[in-house]
Design a protein around this motif. Structure first.
Motif, PDB file in Angstrom:
ATOM      1  N   ASN A 127     -17.013  -7.823   5.982  1.00 51.21           N
ATOM      2  CA  ASN A 127     -16.015  -6.817   5.588  1.00 51.21           C
ATOM      3  C   ASN A 127     -15.794  -6.859   4.077  1.00 51.21           C
ATOM      4  OD1 ASN A 127     -15.679  -6.358   8.386  1.00 51.21           O
ATOM      5  ND2 ASN A 127     -14.162  -8.005   8.502  1.00 51.21           N
ATOM      6  N   VAL A 128     -16.869  -6.588   3.343  1.00 46.98           N
ATOM      7  CA  VAL A 128     -16.783  -6.647   1.883  1.00 46.98           C
ATOM      8  C   VAL A 128     -16.133  -5.371   1.364  1.00 46.98           C
ATOM      9  CG1 VAL A 128     -18.090  -6.848  -0.258  1.00 46.98           C
ATOM     10  CG2 VAL A 128     -18.833  -8.093   1.777  1.00 46.98           C
ATOM     11  N   VAL A 129     -15.136  -5.518   0.514  1.00 49.25           N
ATOM     12  CA  VAL A 129     -14.471  -4.366  -0.109  1.00 49.25           C
ATOM     13  C   VAL A 129     -14.256  -4.648  -1.593  1.00 49.25           C
ATOM     14  CG1 VAL A 129     -13.227  -3.601   1.973  1.00 49.25           C
ATOM     15  CG2 VAL A 129     -12.173  -5.300   0.455  1.00 49.25           C
ATOM     16  N   ASP A 130     -14.022  -3.596  -2.367  1.00 48.88           N
ATOM     17  CA  ASP A 130     -13.622  -3.760  -3.764  1.00 48.88           C
ATOM     18  C   ASP A 130     -12.141  -4.114  -3.823  1.00 48.88           C
ATOM     19  OD1 ASP A 130     -16.166  -3.030  -4.424  1.00 48.88           O
ATOM     20  OD2 ASP A 130     -15.643  -1.047  -5.231  1.00 48.88           O
ATOM     21  N   TRP A 131     -11.760  -4.784  -4.884  1.00 48.02           N
ATOM     22  CA  TRP A 131     -10.341  -5.076  -5.088  1.00 48.02           C
ATOM     23  C   TRP A 131      -9.638  -3.814  -5.626  1.00 48.02           C
ATOM     24  CZ3 TRP A 131      -8.833 -10.506  -7.296  1.00 48.02           C
ATOM     25  CH2 TRP A 131      -9.497 -11.504  -6.579  1.00 48.02           C
ATOM     26  N   PRO A 132      -8.320  -3.713  -5.412  1.00 55.51           N
ATOM     27  CA  PRO A 132      -7.599  -2.562  -5.974  1.00 55.51           C
ATOM     28  C   PRO A 132      -7.282  -2.729  -7.459  1.00 55.51           C
ATOM     29  CG  PRO A 132      -6.091  -3.929  -4.705  1.00 55.51           C
ATOM     30  CD  PRO A 132      -7.458  -4.534  -4.538  1.00 55.51           C
ATOM     31  N   ILE A 133      -7.602  -3.875  -8.038  1.00 54.09           N
ATOM     32  CA  ILE A 133      -7.444  -4.057  -9.484  1.00 54.09           C
ATOM     33  C   ILE A 133      -8.784  -4.530 -10.038  1.00 54.09           C
ATOM     34  CG2 ILE A 133      -4.983  -4.646  -9.313  1.00 54.09           C
ATOM     35  CD1 ILE A 133      -5.773  -7.606  -9.797  1.00 54.09           C
ATOM     36  N   ARG A 501      -4.941  -9.508   2.783  1.00 54.70           N
ATOM     37  CA  ARG A 501      -5.609  -8.728   1.740  1.00 54.70           C
ATOM     38  C   ARG A 501      -4.665  -7.806   0.998  1.00 54.70           C
ATOM     39  NH1 ARG A 501     -11.267  -6.177   3.936  1.00 54.70           N
ATOM     40  NH2 ARG A 501     -12.468  -8.004   3.317  1.00 54.70           N
ATOM     41  N   PHE A 502      -4.890  -7.650  -0.300  1.00 56.77           N
ATOM     42  CA  PHE A 502      -4.213  -6.554  -0.977  1.00 56.77           C
ATOM     43  C   PHE A 502      -5.154  -5.363  -1.049  1.00 56.77           C
ATOM     44  CE2 PHE A 502      -4.818  -7.291  -5.910  1.00 56.77           C
ATOM     45  CZ  PHE A 502      -6.156  -7.584  -5.747  1.00 56.77           C
ATOM     46  N   GLY A 503      -4.558  -4.168  -1.113  1.00 55.71           N
ATOM     47  CA  GLY A 503      -5.370  -2.960  -1.123  1.00 55.71           C
ATOM     48  C   GLY A 503      -4.469  -1.744  -1.209  1.00 55.71           C
ATOM     49  N   THR A 504      -5.085  -0.594  -1.217  1.00 59.38           N
ATOM     50  CA  THR A 504      -4.291   0.624  -1.354  1.00 59.38           C
ATOM     51  C   THR A 504      -3.966   1.263  -0.004  1.00 59.38           C
ATOM     52  OG1 THR A 504      -6.375   1.799  -1.682  1.00 59.38           O
ATOM     53  CG2 THR A 504      -5.145   1.197  -3.663  1.00 59.38           C
ATOM     54  N   ASP A 505      -4.737   0.912   1.026  1.00 54.70           N
ATOM     55  CA  ASP A 505      -4.555   1.539   2.337  1.00 54.70           C
ATOM     56  C   ASP A 505      -3.914   0.551   3.312  1.00 54.70           C
ATOM     57  OD1 ASP A 505      -4.688   2.786   4.753  1.00 54.70           O
ATOM     58  OD2 ASP A 505      -6.883   2.916   4.829  1.00 54.70           O
ATOM     59  N   PRO A 506      -2.680   0.850   3.763  1.00 54.71           N
ATOM     60  CA  PRO A 506      -1.991  -0.097   4.656  1.00 54.71           C
ATOM     61  C   PRO A 506      -2.760  -0.349   5.957  1.00 54.71           C
ATOM     62  CG  PRO A 506      -0.557   1.760   4.077  1.00 54.71           C
ATOM     63  CD  PRO A 506      -1.897   2.047   3.484  1.00 54.71           C
ATOM     64  N   LYS A 507      -3.651   0.564   6.313  1.00 53.05           N
ATOM     65  CA  LYS A 507      -4.399   0.353   7.566  1.00 53.05           C
ATOM     66  C   LYS A 507      -5.431  -0.765   7.429  1.00 53.05           C
ATOM     67  CE  LYS A 507      -3.979   4.987   9.545  1.00 53.05           C
ATOM     68  NZ  LYS A 507      -3.389   5.723   8.392  1.00 53.05           N
ATOM     69  N   GLY A 508      -5.816  -1.066   6.182  1.00 54.13           N
ATOM     70  CA  GLY A 508      -6.839  -2.097   5.999  1.00 54.13           C
ATOM     71  C   GLY A 508      -6.372  -3.264   5.156  1.00 54.13           C
ATOM     72  N   VAL A 510      -2.674  -5.880   3.973  1.00 53.47           N
ATOM     73  CA  VAL A 510      -1.312  -6.350   4.265  1.00 53.47           C
ATOM     74  C   VAL A 510      -0.415  -6.120   3.057  1.00 53.47           C
ATOM     75  CG1 VAL A 510       0.071  -8.383   4.865  1.00 53.47           C
ATOM     76  CG2 VAL A 510      -2.208  -8.077   5.877  1.00 53.47           C
ATOM     77  N   LEU A 511      -1.024  -6.200   1.873  1.00 53.63           N
ATOM     78  CA  LEU A 511      -0.257  -6.127   0.630  1.00 53.63           C
ATOM     79  C   LEU A 511      -0.706  -4.926  -0.184  1.00 53.63           C
ATOM     80  CD1 LEU A 511      -0.761  -9.881  -0.394  1.00 53.63           C
ATOM     81  CD2 LEU A 511       1.092  -8.923   1.008  1.00 53.63           C
ATOM     82  N   ASP A 512       0.208  -4.367  -0.952  1.00 55.13           N
ATOM     83  CA  ASP A 512      -0.185  -3.301  -1.870  1.00 55.13           C
ATOM     84  C   ASP A 512      -0.794  -3.935  -3.125  1.00 55.13           C
ATOM     85  OD1 ASP A 512       1.801  -4.026  -3.677  1.00 55.13           O
ATOM     86  OD2 ASP A 512       3.103  -2.311  -3.271  1.00 55.13           O
ATOM     87  N   PRO A 513      -1.250  -3.144  -4.077  1.00 59.12           N
ATOM     88  CA  PRO A 513      -1.918  -3.753  -5.237  1.00 59.12           C
ATOM     89  C   PRO A 513      -1.019  -4.701  -6.040  1.00 59.12           C
ATOM     90  CG  PRO A 513      -2.551  -1.460  -5.035  1.00 59.12           C
ATOM     91  CD  PRO A 513      -1.456  -1.680  -4.024  1.00 59.12           C
ATOM     92  N   ALA A 547      -0.511 -14.747  -9.677  1.00 60.70           N
ATOM     93  CA  ALA A 547       0.925 -14.997  -9.491  1.00 60.70           C
ATOM     94  C   ALA A 547       1.697 -14.684 -10.775  1.00 60.70           C
ATOM     95  CB  ALA A 547       1.158 -16.439  -9.042  1.00 60.70           C
ATOM     96  N   PHE A 548       1.103 -14.966 -11.929  1.00 61.90           N
ATOM     97  CA  PHE A 548       1.739 -14.551 -13.191  1.00 61.90           C
ATOM     98  C   PHE A 548       1.807 -13.021 -13.277  1.00 61.90           C
ATOM     99  CE2 PHE A 548       0.907 -18.838 -15.130  1.00 61.90           C
ATOM    100  CZ  PHE A 548       2.180 -19.055 -15.648  1.00 61.90           C
ATOM    101  N   ARG A 549       0.752 -12.363 -12.807  1.00 61.58           N
ATOM    102  CA  ARG A 549       0.736 -10.894 -12.823  1.00 61.58           C
ATOM    103  C   ARG A 549       1.849 -10.338 -11.925  1.00 61.58           C
ATOM    104  NH1 ARG A 549      -1.590  -6.577  -9.737  1.00 61.58           N
ATOM    105  NH2 ARG A 549      -2.077  -8.069  -8.092  1.00 61.58           N
ATOM    106  N   VAL A 550       1.968 -10.863 -10.717  1.00 60.39           N
ATOM    107  CA  VAL A 550       2.981 -10.364  -9.791  1.00 60.39           C
ATOM    108  C   VAL A 550       4.386 -10.708 -10.293  1.00 60.39           C
ATOM    109  CG1 VAL A 550       3.819 -10.466  -7.412  1.00 60.39           C
ATOM    110  CG2 VAL A 550       1.358 -10.493  -7.865  1.00 60.39           C
ATOM    111  N   ALA A 551       4.513 -11.840 -10.974  1.00 60.47           N
ATOM    112  CA  ALA A 551       5.823 -12.210 -11.521  1.00 60.47           C
ATOM    113  C   ALA A 551       6.349 -11.121 -12.448  1.00 60.47           C
ATOM    114  CB  ALA A 551       5.730 -13.550 -12.259  1.00 60.47           C
TER     115      ALA A 551
END
Lengths: 558, 197
Positions: A127-133, A501-508, A510-513, A547-551
């Motif tokens: 299940n390889v995907v690109d990151w949202p960032i 996983r973070f991502g843009t689509d909640p269907k695939g 758990v976390l937003d970008p 974690a620094f980014r999300v902070a």
């Protein structure tokens, strides 16, 4: 509604430390709930029984464990509680988490790691995907980690060097063992580009922490000088000093309570006496290390989250990642070496600090064209003497004792220095590697433990073997004897990420970008759980940077 | 797969052990080297289970002219300390002493004497016989683990006096080394070991 704290952070390791430090220093009140005790430099000694034989820093498996599902002979899955197998999946349950015990091999991801799907295309069964960032979004935070946590190293040109916004590391490399020169010579003969392994270890005093004193016992051990950039020494201490951070050790969070709008309102935990307590806050941050983070979300249903927090699309726990690869060893036999060189190789203390990223991307017909490769790191075999001696305890299925045991011990301790290598390559996310709540086994507080299915993708083994063969070639060129290595699909339990996983689509995902839990807008996950793919390096630097980014996101909201 | 052995049966082992305990008061005077025994100080080694465990350790790790033996590394005091440690499961503690019963039972059956009275060859034969049962192998393996720890763990735990094991193997220990109040079982676990029993 008034709350006790602005921010409540569950867990205190690498995913927690940056958030706690940034928010507390910005003037917000932060409470940290950590399951384990609060040990400091005053508690960490070079004691093999404490770190490694008696597991003093992790729970007794009778009290708290996992159930590990492996493929059985019939192609089904068979779960074994770790209290039966002894295969612990805990990595450090103390304030600062397992970052207290890391070796501190710090590598950044590379730009392609953020878009593996686009760069290399799909792989069947993965299940390889690109990151949202992208890499550019994280680069400033990698750089921030270098100076705040303290990363020592020296930028050395090689074919896959990632872009940097600064010229070099803020701390020079740690002192090096003489074997590093042998590694360099062997690599350069083969046209390779050995690079000094960046380490989250201070090569000189900084910010109230002492520099490394080179005891020779680093990985698996707590640091007695503060030189190792674990979350406690490098980040939580700053937060506590600000006066805005409360750390509650022996606080085992078992449920996040959410309201009718889906927002988290409280964290419920058991204290040292086993009493159920709760904490309210405006923002909640979950960072319990990948497996336990998924477990906590799954154990936290609410009115808007009937299947567990953030699990409205059944994604929590899925696509768990470990690190693929393996390791190998070669013997540098003293009798076969120049006596002066042999004498210099006997020493313990300085680091080998040599890595190879020449095969971070591989274009080889044997692997079917251009594929993602990985990292090779060289190190001395672990100095733990009891562990080394235990390797001599069996021969052909029988116990060894008497004079033959003594002869074997004398030989293994005094005849050679042992040079190891470790291979890190991507653990492809797949449908057979995930976390769920076990239906039968409970922890000592009565909560279901995490059930972890650990299926791997065979592609990982092909890449791992390719890299291990190259690493063994370096050992051979160095004149090492008795070279042996192993690549398997058994996961290293200390290198774990994914599951949320973070991502843009909640269907695939758990976390937003921004690593905010979908449908629970005041709850963030900041440990390695967010990673959709793992990269081919240890995770800690990326966890810190993210974690620094999300902070920064959380700062804007509280 | 190893063949099974009549010793590998908990009920019989327990009964045998109790019978042996009853007979322990009538044990022969020790014929071991008096000066070596004296070096063990107040470890209470004259009585079983220590007397027999000491003999097993001596067989597993004999003193030689250029290397330490089990008494030099204080294997019995180390084992005593570990059996008394708060994290030692009572079942494991009992298993160590139970094994002494099995061993002496077998020694009497085969040679008419307890294990400590046997010569090196008979000791080897008996221990290899014990190893053929699953429980016996586990018991010997546990003793070897403690022997190796007594050789190489920090002296603060009662073995490896003055770092004698490290010195013999030219091993460079790490620093700082743990003081007594920071031994692993003093580090502040919230809950003491819970047992299945």
């Amino acid at each position: 509604m008034s709350t006790e704290f602005d921010v409540c952070v569950v867990g205190s390791g690498a995913g927690a430390g940056p958030v706690v430090r940034e928010l507390a220093r910005a003037g917000h009140s932060v409470v940290v709930l950590e399951k384990g005790p609060w040990l400091t430099e005053d508690d960490y000694y070079k004691d093999e029984l404490a770190c490694c034989r008696r597991a003093a820093y992790t729970p007794d498996l009778e009290d708290e464990q996992h159930v590990i599902e492996e493929r059985d002979r019939d192609g089904g899955w068979l779960g074994t509680p770790t209290s039966e197998s002894g295969w612990s999946f805990w990595n450090g349950n103390v304030v600062g988490g397992s970052s207290n015990f890391m070796s501190g091999f710090f590598y950044r991801l590379k730009p392609e790691d953020f878009r593996l799907r686009s760069a290399f295309g799909p792989i069947e069964g993965a299940n390889v995907v690109d990151w949202p960032i992208g890499y550019d979004d994280l680069e400033p935070f990698y750089t921030k980690v270098e100076s705040v946590v303290g990363v020592s190293g020296r930028v050395t040109p090689h074919p896959h060097q990632e872009p940097r916004s600064t010229e070099d590391f803020p701390f020079p490399p740690t002192r090096e063992h003489p074997v590093a020169g042998m590694v360099d010579a062997a690599c350069e003969d083969q046209g390779l580009h050995p690079l000094p392994t960046p380490r989250a270890i201070l090569s000189r005093p900084h910010d109230g922490r002492r520099g490394c004193e080179y005891s020779g016992y680093c990985g698996s051990y707590g640091c007695a000088t503060g030189a190792k950039g674990g979350a406690r020494a490098a980040l939580l201490n700053h937060a506590v000093a600000s006066g805005n951070c409360t750390i509650r050790p022996h606080a085992k969070v078992h449920r996040l309570v959410s309201d009718a709008r889906g927002r988290v309102v409280a964290a419920e935990y058991f204290d040292a006496e086993g009493k159920n307590r709760s904490v309210t806050a405006r923002v909640f941050v979950v960072a319990c290390q990948a497996i336990e983070t998924s477990r906590l979300l799954l154990a936290s249903p609410g009115p808007r989250h009937p299947e567990g927090l953030g699990n409205n699309h059944g994604q929590v726990g899925r696509n768990l990642l470990f690190s693929a690869g393996g390791s190998g060893t070669g013997d540098l036999v003293f009798d076969r070496l120049d006596p002066d060189l042999a004498e210099s190789l006997r020493q313990r203390g300085p680091f080998v600090n040599r890595g190879l990223q020449d095969w971070y991307f591989i274009d080889d017909p044997a692997l079917g064209g251009r594929v993602k490769g990985g990292t090779i790191d060289f190190l001395l075999s672990h100095p733990n003497p009891i562990a080394r001696a235990m390797g001599e305890k069996w021969e052909d299925g029988w116990l060894v004792w008497g004079k033959s045991l003594k002869q074997r011990l004398k030989s293994v301790f005094t005849d050679a220095q042992y040079l190891r290598f470790e291979v890190f390559n991507d653990w492809l996310p797949n449908d057979d590697c995930f976390v769920s709540l076990d239906r039968d086994v409970k922890d000592r507080w009565g909560s279901p433990v995490a059930n972890v299915r650990i299926g791997h993708h065979d592609h990982d083994l092909r890449v791992g073997r390719f890299l291990a063969e190259r690493a063994a070639g370096v050992l051979e060129a160095m004149g090492a004897a008795n070279i042996r290595y192993g690549v398997s699909g058994a996961p290293p339990s200390n290198l774990v990420a994914g599951g949320c996983r973070f991502g843009t689509d909640p269907k695939g995902a758990v976390l937003d970008p921004d690593c905010r839990v979908f449908d629970a807008p005041n709850c963030f996950v900041t440990d390695g759980s967010f990673m959709p793919t793992g990269g081919s390096v240890p995770y800690t630097w990326t966890i810190y940077a993210n974690a620094f980014r999300v902070a920064e996101v959380i700062k804007r909201e509280v | 797969m190893r063949e099974s052995n009549p010793l590998d049966g908990p009920a019989m082992d327990r009964r045998t052990f109790l019978m042996l305990l009853a007979g322990a008061a009538a044990a022969r005077p020790l014929d071991l080297l008096a000066e070596r025994r004296a070096a063990l100080g107040d470890t209470g080694i004259e009585a079983d289970p220590w007397r027999t465990l000491d003999a097993v350790f001596e067989h597993m790790f004999p003193a030689e002219a250029d290397s330490p033996g089990s008494r030099d590394i204080r294997a019995i005091p180390y084992l005593q300390g570990m059996l008394a440690a708060p994290d030692m499961a009572p079942a494991d503690r009992a298993f160590v002493t139970d094994g002494v019963g099995w061993l002496n039972d077998l020694a009497r059956e085969r040679h008419g004497e307890d294990f400590p009275a046997l010569g090196a060859e008979a000791r080897e034969t008996i221990l290899r016989q014990v190893e053929r049962s699953r429980a016996g192998e586990r018991w010997l393996s546990m003793l070897l683990d403690h022997l190796i720890e007594a050789l190489l763990a920090d002296p603060v735990y009662g073995g490896n006096p003055g770092g004698i094991g490290w010195e013999w193997l030219a091993h460079q220990p790490g620093f700082p080394r743990p003081p007594a109040e920071k031994r692993y079982f003093e580090l502040g676990r919230p809950v003491a070991h819970r047992t299945r029993a």
